[in-house]
Design a protein around this motif. Structure first.
Motif, short mmCIF file in Angstrom:
data_model
loop_
_atom_site.label_atom_id
_atom_site.label_comp_id
_atom_site.label_asym_id
_atom_site.label_seq_id
_atom_site.Cartn_x
_atom_site.Cartn_y
_atom_site.Cartn_z
N ALA A 40 28.61 -5.75 -46.08
CA ALA A 40 29.01 -7.01 -45.62
C ALA A 40 27.82 -7.91 -46.21
CB ALA A 40 29.03 -7.37 -44.18
N LEU A 41 26.58 -7.46 -45.92
CA LEU A 41 25.53 -8.33 -46.60
C LEU A 41 25.41 -8.56 -48.33
CD1 LEU A 41 21.80 -8.54 -45.88
CD2 LEU A 41 22.39 -7.80 -48.09
N LEU A 42 25.96 -7.34 -48.90
CA LEU A 42 26.20 -7.60 -50.30
C LEU A 42 27.41 -8.12 -50.71
CD1 LEU A 42 25.69 -3.73 -51.06
CD2 LEU A 42 24.15 -5.53 -51.53
N MET A 43 28.39 -8.20 -49.88
CA MET A 43 29.50 -9.23 -50.11
C MET A 43 29.45 -10.62 -49.93
SD MET A 43 32.82 -6.80 -48.84
CE MET A 43 32.18 -6.67 -47.34
N ARG A 44 28.48 -10.91 -48.76
CA ARG A 44 27.95 -12.22 -48.66
C ARG A 44 27.11 -12.65 -49.86
NH1 ARG A 44 27.30 -10.53 -43.57
NH2 ARG A 44 24.95 -10.53 -43.53
N LEU A 45 26.38 -11.93 -50.38
CA LEU A 45 25.44 -12.43 -51.49
C LEU A 45 26.22 -12.59 -52.58
CD1 LEU A 45 22.65 -12.77 -52.77
CD2 LEU A 45 22.37 -10.13 -53.12
N GLY A 46 27.17 -11.77 -52.88
CA GLY A 46 28.09 -11.92 -54.01
C GLY A 46 28.93 -12.93 -53.97
N PRO A 72 20.82 -5.41 -41.52
CA PRO A 72 19.99 -5.18 -42.94
C PRO A 72 19.54 -6.68 -42.99
CG PRO A 72 22.11 -5.05 -43.27
CD PRO A 72 22.14 -4.97 -41.81
N VAL A 73 18.31 -6.91 -43.69
CA VAL A 73 17.55 -8.08 -43.82
C VAL A 73 17.42 -7.85 -45.48
CG1 VAL A 73 15.76 -9.56 -43.82
CG2 VAL A 73 16.78 -8.18 -41.83
N LEU A 74 17.70 -9.13 -46.07
CA LEU A 74 17.44 -9.28 -47.79
C LEU A 74 15.97 -10.03 -47.50
CD1 LEU A 74 19.49 -10.39 -50.40
CD2 LEU A 74 17.18 -11.05 -50.36
#
Length: 86
Positions: A40-46, A72-74
Motif C-alpha cells: 500500500a505504501l508503494l502504491m501511494r508513492l506511485g 512501514p515508514v519511508l
C-alpha cells in the motif's frame, strides 16, 4: 523496481522477488511483516508520482523501515525533477 501504474498483486510480487523477502515471514514466534501495508505504501508513492503530471523524472525511495508491529515508514527519497534532467 516498479514502474507505475501497478496494482497490489504486482507490488506484492515485486516484494517477493527481493533477496530479503525471507525476512518478511513469521519466524521464532514473531509475526510476519505486513506485506500488504508495504504494498500500500508503494502504491501511494506511485500514485503521488503520477499526480505530479510529468513534473518529476524519478523517485528513489530508500530506505523504507519495515517492522513486524508498526506500519512501514519511508525514511528518505531522492526526487529528480523533470526540468533538472535537461
Amino acid at each position: 523496481f516498479l514502474v507505475y501504474p501497478f496494482d497490489e498483486a504486482q507490488a506484492l510480487a515485486a516484494l517477493d522477488r527481493l533477496q530479503l523477502a525471507r525476512g518478511f515471514v513469521a519466524t521464532r514466534g514473531l509475526p510476519a511483516v505486513d506485506k500488504s501495508a508495504l504494498a500500500a505504501l508503494l502504491m501511494r508513492l506511485g500514485q503521488w508520482f503520477a499526480d505530479q503530471r510529468g513534473q518529476l523524472l524519478s523517485v528513489d525511495a530508500n530506505p523504507v523501515l519495515v517492522s513486524r508491529n508498526a506500519p512501514p515508514v519511508l525514511v528518505d527519497a531522492v526526487v529528480i525533477q523533470a526540468e533538472a534532467a535537461l
